[in-house]
Design an enzyme around this catalytic site. Structure first.
Site, PDB file in Angstrom:
ATOM      1  N   ASP A 120       0.843  -1.190   0.000  1.00  0.00           N
ATOM      2  CA  ASP A 120       0.000   0.000   0.000  1.00  0.00           C
ATOM      3  C   ASP A 120       0.881   1.243   0.000  1.00  0.00           C
ATOM      4  OD1 ASP A 120      -2.383   1.780   0.749  1.00  0.00           O
ATOM      5  OD2 ASP A 120      -3.291  -0.206   0.875  1.00  0.00           O
ATOM      6  N   ASP A 129      -2.000   3.729  18.013  1.00  0.00           N
ATOM      7  CA  ASP A 129      -2.785   2.491  17.889  1.00  0.00           C
ATOM      8  C   ASP A 129      -2.054   1.400  17.106  1.00  0.00           C
ATOM      9  OD1 ASP A 129      -4.561   4.161  19.084  1.00  0.00           O
ATOM     10  OD2 ASP A 129      -6.180   3.898  17.639  1.00  0.00           O
ATOM     11  N   HIS A 153      -3.925   6.045   3.143  1.00  0.00           N
ATOM     12  CA  HIS A 153      -4.658   4.819   2.805  1.00  0.00           C
ATOM     13  C   HIS A 153      -4.063   3.595   3.513  1.00  0.00           C
ATOM     14  CE1 HIS A 153      -6.108   1.515   0.156  1.00  0.00           C
ATOM     15  NE2 HIS A 153      -7.157   2.299  -0.052  1.00  0.00           N
ATOM     16  N   ASN A 244     -14.490  -0.097  -6.811  1.00  0.00           N
ATOM     17  CA  ASN A 244     -15.567   0.776  -6.339  1.00  0.00           C
ATOM     18  C   ASN A 244     -16.398   1.360  -7.474  1.00  0.00           C
ATOM     19  OD1 ASN A 244     -14.463   0.371  -3.769  1.00  0.00           O
ATOM     20  ND2 ASN A 244     -13.166   2.171  -3.915  1.00  0.00           N
ATOM     21  N   ALA A 255      -8.014  -8.845  -8.012  1.00  0.00           N
ATOM     22  CA  ALA A 255      -9.089  -9.578  -7.321  1.00  0.00           C
ATOM     23  C   ALA A 255      -9.756 -10.605  -8.229  1.00  0.00           C
ATOM     24  CB  ALA A 255     -10.130  -8.593  -6.793  1.00  0.00           C
ATOM     25  N   TYR A 257      -8.379 -12.596 -10.324  1.00  0.00           N
ATOM     26  CA  TYR A 257      -7.619 -13.849 -10.468  1.00  0.00           C
ATOM     27  C   TYR A 257      -8.126 -14.875  -9.458  1.00  0.00           C
ATOM     28  CZ  TYR A 257      -4.327 -11.093 -13.260  1.00  0.00           C
ATOM     29  OH  TYR A 257      -3.753 -10.291 -14.219  1.00  0.00           O
ATOM     30  N   THR A 260      -6.686 -15.357  -5.761  1.00  0.00           N
ATOM     31  CA  THR A 260      -6.886 -14.395  -4.684  1.00  0.00           C
ATOM     32  C   THR A 260      -8.248 -14.606  -4.031  1.00  0.00           C
ATOM     33  OG1 THR A 260      -7.969 -12.713  -6.047  1.00  0.00           O
ATOM     34  CG2 THR A 260      -5.557 -12.669  -6.003  1.00  0.00           C
ATOM     35  N   SER A 307     -11.566  -1.322  -0.418  1.00  0.00           N
ATOM     36  CA  SER A 307     -10.295  -1.393   0.320  1.00  0.00           C
ATOM     37  C   SER A 307     -10.530  -1.708   1.787  1.00  0.00           C
ATOM     38  CB  SER A 307      -9.552  -0.048   0.252  1.00  0.00           C
ATOM     39  OG  SER A 307      -8.888   0.122  -0.950  1.00  0.00           O
TER      40      SER A 307
END
Length: 367
Positions: A120, A129, A153, A244, A255, A257, A260, A307
């Site tokens: 990312d 945190d 992100h 999205n 995604a 494939y 995954t 995401s």
């Protein structure tokens, strides 16, 4: 993001045979345009390939052997809508973490020492945190620096997976999992496919258990598929967001494939979020609407997108793997699909549903 930049001469060159690959590496300096500044030649041994700039008409036929050339496309993180929040909205356990029933599993598993590679924009190493939950990772854009997040992100994704700061801050799905931030994306949330492949290669070499991929593109890449298959065969679970665009019959790559786990997004009503891609290519849905998580400079931010859904699934897999180490990617996908909650809504398909951590545990305990 589609690969439409026809002016680019950045290419991924793949070789069928290792001997051809080695020969090419020896000869490459001779074919580079001498007028250009010092070129970056990035080697990707995982798929016997390099990323380099080539003249637009270069076919490399003179090297012989089987060679495939594709554009080194730009790929984007799946940025959904976002609302910046400087203060925590709902401190403690965010609604999505509750909805997938993660807290009910914490007496059994907290994801202890499960390694999650997050490819990312990096991460905020100073976020209170996240401090307990991070390993060093790697910055593929600048190897001499830590993978600091200059976008937000990646920090948001990391918080949902493994934030651990009760009672002051928020808590993620798998608070004792260990995140390795792999910075492949720049401050705009943009990366080249070659950077993603190098990130996957790093994750395999450093024995990640899970790779979170909250990004996608419309065009398929044989080079990226090769890297994904390598990870799958090495036993690494790849979780990828569907996109999205609100499409009914299409999801983004990687995604799409089959190697995954493809994730769509739901809202608080257990309905598919309007922005989420959906359809037969989705393996599981998870909370992705109005998700509060960590943000850069120690802050918090509410974001919506597939995401955010993907990070819930990566955290859930960390819980599962700490409870039952050694499960293969295929076994984990089967467990997830067998343990979903039904979605609400007239049009929701009955064969796919929303992530449910407690059902996952029950399914794995029966096997």
């Amino acid at each position: 993001m589609a690969c439409t930049d026809t002016a680019t001469v950045k290419r991924i060159v793949r070789f069928q045979h290792a001997s051809d690959y080695r020969h090419f590496l020896q000869q490459l300096p001779a074919i580079e345009p001498s007028s250009s500044p010092r070129k970056k030649i990035r080697q990707m041994p995982i798929i016997r390939a390099v990323s380099c700039r080539l003249p637009a008409d270069e076919t490399l036929e003179r090297f012989g052997g089987r060679i495939w050339i594709e554009k080194d496309c730009k790929i984007s993180v799946h940025h959904g809508s976002q609302v910046h929040k400087s203060a925590m909205v709902d401190r403690g356990i965010p609604w999505g973490v509750n909805q997938i029933k993660a807290p009910q599993a914490w007496s059994t598993t907290t994801g202890l020492r499960v390694k999650v590679g997050v490819i990312d924009t990096g991460v905020d190493f100073s976020h209170p945190d996240l401090r307990q939950s991070l390993s060093r990772g790697i910055n593929l854009l600048n190897r001499s620096m830590l993978p600091h997040d200059d976008n937000g992100h990646g920090t948001h994704i990391a918080g949902t997976i493994a934030a651990a700061n009760q009672p002051q801050g928020m808590i993620g799905v798998a608070p004792r999992a260990l995140i390795s931030p792999v910075k492949a994306f720049d401050h705009n949330g943009s990366a080249f496919v070659s950077d993603i492949i190098l990130g996957i290669e790093w994750c395999i070499r450093n024995r990640m258990d899970v790779i979170n991929m909250s990004f996608g593109m419309k065009t398929k890449s044989k080079a990226l598929l090769g890297a994904v298959i390598n990870a799958y065969n090495a036993g690494v679970i790849i979780v990828a967001s569907s996109g999205n665009d609100g499409k009914r019959r299409s999801v983004d790559y990687p995604a799409r494939y089959p190697q995954t786990i493809s994730v769509g997004a739901t809202n608080k009503l257990r309905r598919i979020a309007p922005f989420s891609n959906r359809g037969i290519y989705i393996d599981v849905y998870a909370p992705g609407d109005k998700i509060v998580s960590s943000w850069i400079r120690g802050k918090y931010n509410e974001m919506s997108g597939t995401s955010m859904a993907t990070s819930h699934v990566s955290g859930a897999i960390a819980l599962l793997l700490a409870h039952r180490p050694g499960l293969t990617p295929a076994e984990i996908k089967t467990i997830i699909k067998r343990s979903v909650q039904p979605l609400r809504g007239r049009r929701a398909r009955r064969t796919v549903g929303e992530l449910d951590v407690m059902r996952m545990m029950q399914v794995v305990d029966k096997t």
